[in-house]
Design a protein around this motif. Structure first.
Motif, PDB file in Angstrom:
ATOM      1  N   GLU A 107       0.829  -1.209   0.000  1.00 39.64           N
ATOM      2  CA  GLU A 107       0.000   0.000   0.000  1.00 39.64           C
ATOM      3  C   GLU A 107       0.861   1.255   0.000  1.00 39.64           C
ATOM      4  OE1 GLU A 107      -3.733   1.873   2.565  1.00 39.64           O
ATOM      5  OE2 GLU A 107      -2.927  -0.097   3.053  1.00 39.64           O
ATOM      6  N   VAL A 108       1.958   1.222   0.803  1.00 41.72           N
ATOM      7  CA  VAL A 108       2.868   2.362   0.835  1.00 41.72           C
ATOM      8  C   VAL A 108       3.516   2.571  -0.528  1.00 41.72           C
ATOM      9  CG1 VAL A 108       5.078   3.159   1.767  1.00 41.72           C
ATOM     10  CG2 VAL A 108       3.330   2.295   3.312  1.00 41.72           C
ATOM     11  N   SER A 109       3.934   1.456  -1.159  1.00 40.20           N
ATOM     12  CA  SER A 109       4.535   1.555  -2.485  1.00 40.20           C
ATOM     13  C   SER A 109       3.539   2.138  -3.488  1.00 40.20           C
ATOM     14  CB  SER A 109       4.992   0.167  -2.937  1.00 40.20           C
ATOM     15  OG  SER A 109       5.533   0.221  -4.234  1.00 40.20           O
ATOM     16  N   LYS A 110       2.288   1.661  -3.420  1.00 38.04           N
ATOM     17  CA  LYS A 110       1.256   2.173  -4.316  1.00 38.04           C
ATOM     18  C   LYS A 110       0.999   3.653  -4.053  1.00 38.04           C
ATOM     19  CE  LYS A 110      -3.530   1.361  -5.707  1.00 38.04           C
ATOM     20  NZ  LYS A 110      -4.755   0.547  -5.458  1.00 38.04           N
ATOM     21  N   LEU A 115       1.558   9.297  -5.276  1.00 35.79           N
ATOM     22  CA  LEU A 115       2.079  10.599  -4.877  1.00 35.79           C
ATOM     23  C   LEU A 115       3.005  11.158  -5.955  1.00 35.79           C
ATOM     24  CD1 LEU A 115       2.426  12.830  -2.769  1.00 35.79           C
ATOM     25  CD2 LEU A 115       4.267  11.490  -1.740  1.00 35.79           C
ATOM     26  N   ALA A 116       3.861  10.286  -6.508  1.00 35.89           N
ATOM     27  CA  ALA A 116       4.756  10.731  -7.573  1.00 35.89           C
ATOM     28  C   ALA A 116       3.948  11.209  -8.775  1.00 35.89           C
ATOM     29  CB  ALA A 116       5.706   9.596  -7.972  1.00 35.89           C
ATOM     30  N   LEU A 117       2.905  10.440  -9.143  1.00 34.84           N
ATOM     31  CA  LEU A 117       2.049  10.845 -10.260  1.00 34.84           C
ATOM     32  C   LEU A 117       1.340  12.160  -9.968  1.00 34.84           C
ATOM     33  CD1 LEU A 117       0.449   7.398 -11.234  1.00 34.84           C
ATOM     34  CD2 LEU A 117       2.217   8.654 -12.472  1.00 34.84           C
ATOM     35  N   GLN A 119       2.357  14.504  -7.890  1.00 38.71           N
ATOM     36  CA  GLN A 119       3.345  15.587  -7.910  1.00 38.71           C
ATOM     37  C   GLN A 119       3.686  15.977  -9.340  1.00 38.71           C
ATOM     38  OE1 GLN A 119       6.507  13.946  -5.542  1.00 38.71           O
ATOM     39  NE2 GLN A 119       5.700  14.779  -3.625  1.00 38.71           N
ATOM     40  N   GLU A 120       3.825  14.962 -10.218  1.00 43.91           N
ATOM     41  CA  GLU A 120       4.103  15.256 -11.627  1.00 43.91           C
ATOM     42  C   GLU A 120       2.930  15.999 -12.251  1.00 43.91           C
ATOM     43  OE1 GLU A 120       6.118  15.546 -15.119  1.00 43.91           O
ATOM     44  OE2 GLU A 120       6.866  14.888 -13.165  1.00 43.91           O
ATOM     45  N   GLU A 121       1.713  15.534 -11.941  1.00 47.25           N
ATOM     46  CA  GLU A 121       0.519  16.219 -12.448  1.00 47.25           C
ATOM     47  C   GLU A 121       0.449  17.644 -11.924  1.00 47.25           C
ATOM     48  OE1 GLU A 121      -2.860  16.312 -14.830  1.00 47.25           O
ATOM     49  OE2 GLU A 121      -1.385  14.705 -14.613  1.00 47.25           O
ATOM     50  N   LEU A 122       0.807  17.816 -10.632  1.00 49.10           N
ATOM     51  CA  LEU A 122       0.801  19.153 -10.053  1.00 49.10           C
ATOM     52  C   LEU A 122       1.823  20.041 -10.738  1.00 49.10           C
ATOM     53  CD1 LEU A 122      -0.210  21.113  -7.888  1.00 49.10           C
ATOM     54  CD2 LEU A 122       1.533  20.172  -6.342  1.00 49.10           C
ATOM     55  N   ARG A 123       3.028  19.492 -11.039  1.00 48.47           N
ATOM     56  CA  ARG A 123       4.039  20.274 -11.746  1.00 48.47           C
ATOM     57  C   ARG A 123       3.543  20.676 -13.133  1.00 48.47           C
ATOM     58  NH1 ARG A 123       7.707  16.827  -8.919  1.00 48.47           N
ATOM     59  NH2 ARG A 123       7.629  15.259 -10.587  1.00 48.47           N
ATOM     60  N   LYS A 124       2.881  19.721 -13.820  1.00 45.49           N
ATOM     61  CA  LYS A 124       2.326  20.042 -15.135  1.00 45.49           C
ATOM     62  C   LYS A 124       1.270  21.135 -15.026  1.00 45.49           C
ATOM     63  CE  LYS A 124       3.041  15.501 -17.274  1.00 45.49           C
ATOM     64  NZ  LYS A 124       2.371  14.295 -17.859  1.00 45.49           N
ATOM     65  N   GLU A 125       0.386  20.987 -14.017  1.00 44.17           N
ATOM     66  CA  GLU A 125      -0.659  21.991 -13.819  1.00 44.17           C
ATOM     67  C   GLU A 125      -0.056  23.353 -13.519  1.00 44.17           C
ATOM     68  OE1 GLU A 125      -3.943  21.887 -14.073  1.00 44.17           O
ATOM     69  OE2 GLU A 125      -3.972  19.792 -14.720  1.00 44.17           O
TER      70      GLU A 125
END
Length: 201
Positions: A107-110, A115-117, A119-125
């Motif tokens: 669950e932590v890995s997922k 979270l990485a996705l 954060q990437e989406e947030l950076r794109k936004e």
């Protein structure tokens, strides 16, 4: 020999004395023997009671030892059962804990991937937002420039229009005044023909 001593008249007294003495000794020995026998019997009775008590104590001790051994055996069995149960519970808890840890790790890995996705989406936004802000600022600047130019153009058109209207109004006023003077003169003449004074009217 004893009969010969009794048949002799000289030795009768001595014989009787000896006999009495012998009887007394025998009686004393007999009594002593009876006493010894009684003592031995008492001693034997005491020894027998002691043996019986010892045997009874030995039987009781053996019984108590058997009871203690059975109790110890039961306690050992209970201890083994408790150990087996605790071992089983420990293994069960360890298996459950291992499974829970593995599930939580997955669950932590997922969640880390999500979270990485995110954060990437947030950076794109953010990049898109910054780009939109730049485009908006650029568009606003262009529109403001156009608006300023339009304001200047409208102001010039307005001034030109007002100047034209003013000129047209002056020309029209002059025409109206000329027409009014002509009409006024015509009316005066017309009134004069009827014999009327314009000032009286």
């Amino acid at each position: 020999m004893l009969n010969a001593a009794l048949n002799s008249p000289l030795n009768t007294k001595d014989a009787l004395t000896c006999l009495t003495k012998s009887e007394n000794e025998l009686e004393a020995k007999y009594r002593h023997s009876i006493l010894d026998v009684a003592i031995l019997q008492d001693h034997i009775a005491l020894q027998r009671e002691s043996v019986i008590k010892t045997q009874s104590d030995r039987i009781d001790l053996r019984r108590r030892m058997r009871d203690a051994e059975q109790k110890l055996q039961h306690e050992r069995q209970d201890h083994r059962d408790v150990n087996c149960d605790l071992s089983r519970q420990y293994k069960t808890m360890q298996a459950e804990l291992t499974s829970k840890v593995e599930r939580l790790e997955k669950e932590v890995s997922k969640l880390k991937e999500e979270l990485a996705l995110c954060q990437e989406e947030l950076r794109k936004e953010r990049r898109q937002h910054e780009q939109l802000e730049k485009e908006k600022d650029s568009t606003v600047a262009v529109l403001q420039h156009k608006l300023d130019n339009m304001d200047a153009d409208y102001e010039k058109i307005l001034h030109d229009t007002l100047d034209s209207l003013t000129s047209q109004l002056s020309v029209a006023r002059q025409g109206w005044e000329d027409k009014s003077t002509t009409l006024h003169q015509n009316y005066k003449e017309l009134l004069s023909e009827f014999g009327l004074n314009a000032l009286d009217i």
